[in-house]
Structures are given as C-alpha cells and as structure tokens.
Design a protein around this motif. Sequence first.
Motif, PDB file in Angstrom:
ATOM      1  N   SER A  65       0.892  -1.161   0.072  1.00 37.49           N
ATOM      2  CA  SER A  65      -0.013   0.072  -0.061  1.00 37.49           C
ATOM      3  C   SER A  65       0.877   1.289  -0.074  1.00 37.49           C
ATOM      4  N   SER A  66       1.936   1.374   0.675  1.00 38.67           N
ATOM      5  CA  SER A  66       3.009   2.302   0.814  1.00 38.67           C
ATOM      6  C   SER A  66       3.520   2.444  -0.630  1.00 38.67           C
ATOM      7  N   PHE A  67       3.841   1.560  -1.325  1.00 35.66           N
ATOM      8  CA  PHE A  67       4.457   1.489  -2.713  1.00 35.66           C
ATOM      9  C   PHE A  67       3.510   2.276  -3.683  1.00 35.66           C
ATOM     10  N   VAL A  68       2.246   1.744  -3.674  1.00 38.52           N
ATOM     11  CA  VAL A  68       1.136   2.095  -4.536  1.00 38.52           C
ATOM     12  C   VAL A  68       0.717   3.554  -4.213  1.00 38.52           C
ATOM     13  N   ALA A  69       0.942   3.890  -2.835  1.00 37.94           N
ATOM     14  CA  ALA A  69       0.475   5.585  -2.664  1.00 37.94           C
ATOM     15  C   ALA A  69       1.714   6.642  -3.115  1.00 37.94           C
ATOM     16  N   LEU A  70       2.792   5.714  -3.303  1.00 37.20           N
ATOM     17  CA  LEU A  70       3.989   6.691  -3.802  1.00 37.20           C
ATOM     18  C   LEU A  70       3.742   6.765  -5.211  1.00 37.20           C
ATOM     19  N   LEU A  71       3.229   5.767  -5.989  1.00 34.17           N
ATOM     20  CA  LEU A  71       3.129   5.908  -7.390  1.00 34.17           C
ATOM     21  C   LEU A  71       2.276   7.020  -7.522  1.00 34.17           C
ATOM     22  N   PHE A  72       1.173   7.210  -6.767  1.00 36.24           N
ATOM     23  CA  PHE A  72       0.310   8.319  -7.102  1.00 36.24           C
ATOM     24  C   PHE A  72       0.947   9.824  -6.378  1.00 36.24           C
ATOM     25  N   ALA A  73       1.510   9.663  -5.143  1.00 36.14           N
ATOM     26  CA  ALA A  73       2.177  10.890  -4.647  1.00 36.14           C
ATOM     27  C   ALA A  73       3.121  11.667  -5.331  1.00 36.14           C
ATOM     28  N   VAL A  74       4.156  10.940  -5.871  1.00 34.97           N
ATOM     29  CA  VAL A  74       5.303  11.652  -6.760  1.00 34.97           C
ATOM     30  C   VAL A  74       4.448  12.201  -7.738  1.00 34.97           C
ATOM     31  N   ALA A 122      -8.254   0.501   0.624  1.00 40.08           N
ATOM     32  CA  ALA A 122      -8.516   1.455   2.143  1.00 40.08           C
ATOM     33  C   ALA A 122      -7.046   2.122   2.315  1.00 40.08           C
ATOM     34  N   HIS A 123      -6.137   1.093   2.513  1.00 36.32           N
ATOM     35  CA  HIS A 123      -4.818   1.564   3.157  1.00 36.32           C
ATOM     36  C   HIS A 123      -4.069   2.356   2.223  1.00 36.32           C
ATOM     37  N   VAL A 124      -4.235   2.343   1.003  1.00 40.03           N
ATOM     38  CA  VAL A 124      -3.584   3.549   0.036  1.00 40.03           C
ATOM     39  C   VAL A 124      -4.276   4.895   0.324  1.00 40.03           C
ATOM     40  N   ILE A 125      -5.374   4.994   0.559  1.00 40.44           N
ATOM     41  CA  ILE A 125      -6.197   6.069   0.654  1.00 40.44           C
ATOM     42  C   ILE A 125      -5.850   6.685   2.039  1.00 40.44           C
ATOM     43  N   ILE A 126      -5.571   5.836   3.081  1.00 42.78           N
ATOM     44  CA  ILE A 126      -5.206   6.792   4.364  1.00 42.78           C
ATOM     45  C   ILE A 126      -3.840   6.991   4.466  1.00 42.78           C
ATOM     46  N   VAL A 127      -2.870   6.086   3.626  1.00 41.01           N
ATOM     47  CA  VAL A 127      -1.350   6.459   3.956  1.00 41.01           C
ATOM     48  C   VAL A 127      -1.018   7.457   2.759  1.00 41.01           C
ATOM     49  N   PHE A 128      -1.771   7.803   1.898  1.00 44.38           N
ATOM     50  CA  PHE A 128      -1.549   8.577   0.707  1.00 44.38           C
ATOM     51  C   PHE A 128      -0.968  10.152   1.246  1.00 44.38           C
ATOM     52  N   PHE A 160       0.409  10.965   4.058  1.00 44.00           N
ATOM     53  CA  PHE A 160       1.732  10.932   4.603  1.00 44.00           C
ATOM     54  C   PHE A 160       2.900  10.891   3.343  1.00 44.00           C
ATOM     55  N   ALA A 161       2.694  10.210   2.504  1.00 40.37           N
ATOM     56  CA  ALA A 161       3.448  10.064   1.145  1.00 40.37           C
ATOM     57  C   ALA A 161       3.617  11.274   0.491  1.00 40.37           C
ATOM     58  N   LEU A 162       2.375  11.958   0.521  1.00 39.49           N
ATOM     59  CA  LEU A 162       2.157  13.201  -0.309  1.00 39.49           C
ATOM     60  C   LEU A 162       2.847  14.344   0.315  1.00 39.49           C
ATOM     61  N   ARG A 163       2.803  14.300   1.684  1.00 37.23           N
ATOM     62  CA  ARG A 163       3.421  15.598   2.208  1.00 37.23           C
ATOM     63  C   ARG A 163       5.046  15.641   2.207  1.00 37.23           C
ATOM     64  N   LEU A 164       5.411  14.704   2.468  1.00 35.38           N
ATOM     65  CA  LEU A 164       6.958  14.551   2.631  1.00 35.38           C
ATOM     66  C   LEU A 164       7.646  14.643   1.082  1.00 35.38           C
ATOM     67  N   THR A 165       6.963  13.999   0.243  1.00 38.30           N
ATOM     68  CA  THR A 165       7.304  14.076  -1.118  1.00 38.30           C
ATOM     69  C   THR A 165       7.186  15.664  -1.723  1.00 38.30           C
ATOM     70  N   TRP A 196       7.581   6.929   2.116  1.00 37.29           N
ATOM     71  CA  TRP A 196       7.141   5.359   2.127  1.00 37.29           C
ATOM     72  C   TRP A 196       7.310   5.011   3.688  1.00 37.29           C
ATOM     73  N   ALA A 197       8.226   5.424   4.292  1.00 39.69           N
ATOM     74  CA  ALA A 197       8.713   5.105   5.462  1.00 39.69           C
ATOM     75  C   ALA A 197       7.304   5.292   6.534  1.00 39.69           C
TER      76      ALA A 197
END
Length: 268
Positions: A72-81, A136-142, A144-149, A191-192
């Motif tokens: 889910s963290s990896f998928v979130a990064l694919l959208f966040a970057v 669901a997890h991609v949506i809630i962790v997105f 966090f990935a977006l803010r730091l990126t 991601w972390a």
Amino acid sequence: MSRNGPLALIFHTIFVIVMVAPILVVCLVAFTPEGFLSLPTNGFSLRWFRAIANYPEFIHAFWVSLGLGALSSFVALLFAVPAALAIARYRFRGRDALAALFLSPLMIPHVVLGIAFLRFFTSAGLGGSFAALIIAHVIIVFPFALRLTLAAATGMDLSVEMAAVSLGANGWTLFRRVTLPLILPGVISGWALAFIQSFDDLTMTVFLAAPGTETLPVRMFLYIQDNIDPLVTSVSACVIAVTMTALILLDRFYGLDRVLGGKGDTGR
C-alpha cells in the motif's frame, strides 16, 4: 552554541521517561514465567515467546501486515510523486482544493472511514478481500507519502533540471536521472511513514479484515478480547525488537536523519 538549561533538561528527561516507560513495561512483562500479567515478576522466562509458535495466527497476521504495509505504501507513492510534482511546480485553477482533497483522509476519523469502506466494499462485492484492504490503506497513507514528497519537490533546485534539458535529456531521462534522485529523501521518508501508518492501523482495519486477511494489530485486538495472559506482550516485544533492528540497520546504511527528516546528502 547555547546549552540547555535545567528546566529544559528536566523536561527532556520526563519526556523520555514517558515515551520509553510503556515499552520497557511491555518488554519486562513479556519475560514473566507467570500465566498472568504481572510486574515485578518471579524471575524471567522465555515461556511466552515459545508460546507464539503455538499460535500460527499471529505469524500469519504479521506477514499480512508486512505485505499490506509495503504494497500500500508503494502504490501510494506511485500516485504521490506525480501529484507532488504537479502541486509544487504548477499554478492552476483548483490547485489548493485538489491539495486539500488529497490530504482530507487525515481529517476524517478512522472509525468513520472504516464504516464507509465496509459499506462500499460490501456493496461492490469486495468485502473481506485483500484487495479491499490495499485500496483502503492506500487512501489513508497517501497523505503521508504526499506531504513529505511535496516538501522535497518544493525545495528542489530547478536550475539542475534546466541544465539537464539544455544538454538534451528527454522527459523520462530527466525524471530518472535528475528529478527522482533530488526528491529521493522525501520519497523514502514518505514511504517509511506510510508503511508505519499502515502497519499500525487498527481502528479502520478492524472493520475490513476477515479471517485470512487479519493484520497483526487486529489479531492482537481479537486475542485480548478473550484472553488475559502475557502472550500479546511477547508478540509486542518481538515487533519492538524487529523495529529497533530495522532502525539500527537503516541508520547504519542510510541515516535516520535523511529518512525521517527528509534531508539531503549529509556527507555519509
């Protein structure tokens, strides 16, 4: 360089004690030979660590949490970057509203999200599936990935990209050889934090998990509803040991300041 005064040292000491004391208590209780939660204990024993082998549900739930968090963290990064690069570089109508929409999962209680996801995935025929958990997890962790990126992309020196373009780099080469290395500390930090959030989530996941897709926090929550013994503390101690080992290795080979602070090259 200014030195900390007595009040600052007292505050730091109290802060460290408050943060570390619960972890120490959990680890000490995990070594009790008694069949109940007790501290102080009458000696130390590995009884409850050996008992984990008799409950393969915990081991299976650990691997589910690990895979779910990583994926889910990896998928979130694919959208966040790409989202972070677009928000950081371009000024367009609805930019602020789009950024607020991306960050909105942070403002919604996870209980509400859990009920909403349960209703939606049940209607879609995905109730209790691993795919529903990932979405669901991609949506809630997105967020966090977006803010730091986004922080890394905002502080990037665009003149380096302009120099690469002037030398003939195409779009993919520019991203792969210039842009991504420059924002990599923010991407890894995102991601972390996204992984930690996903691995630790209980409030929302308990609504979506089913037998076979239970994460470790959900499995532990269900266990303590029917049992009061130190088994859960031994599982927690193992997770703490794995986390500490991962942090030490991460700091040794990459640097925690770069991962958690999103800093650039520190000369390591």
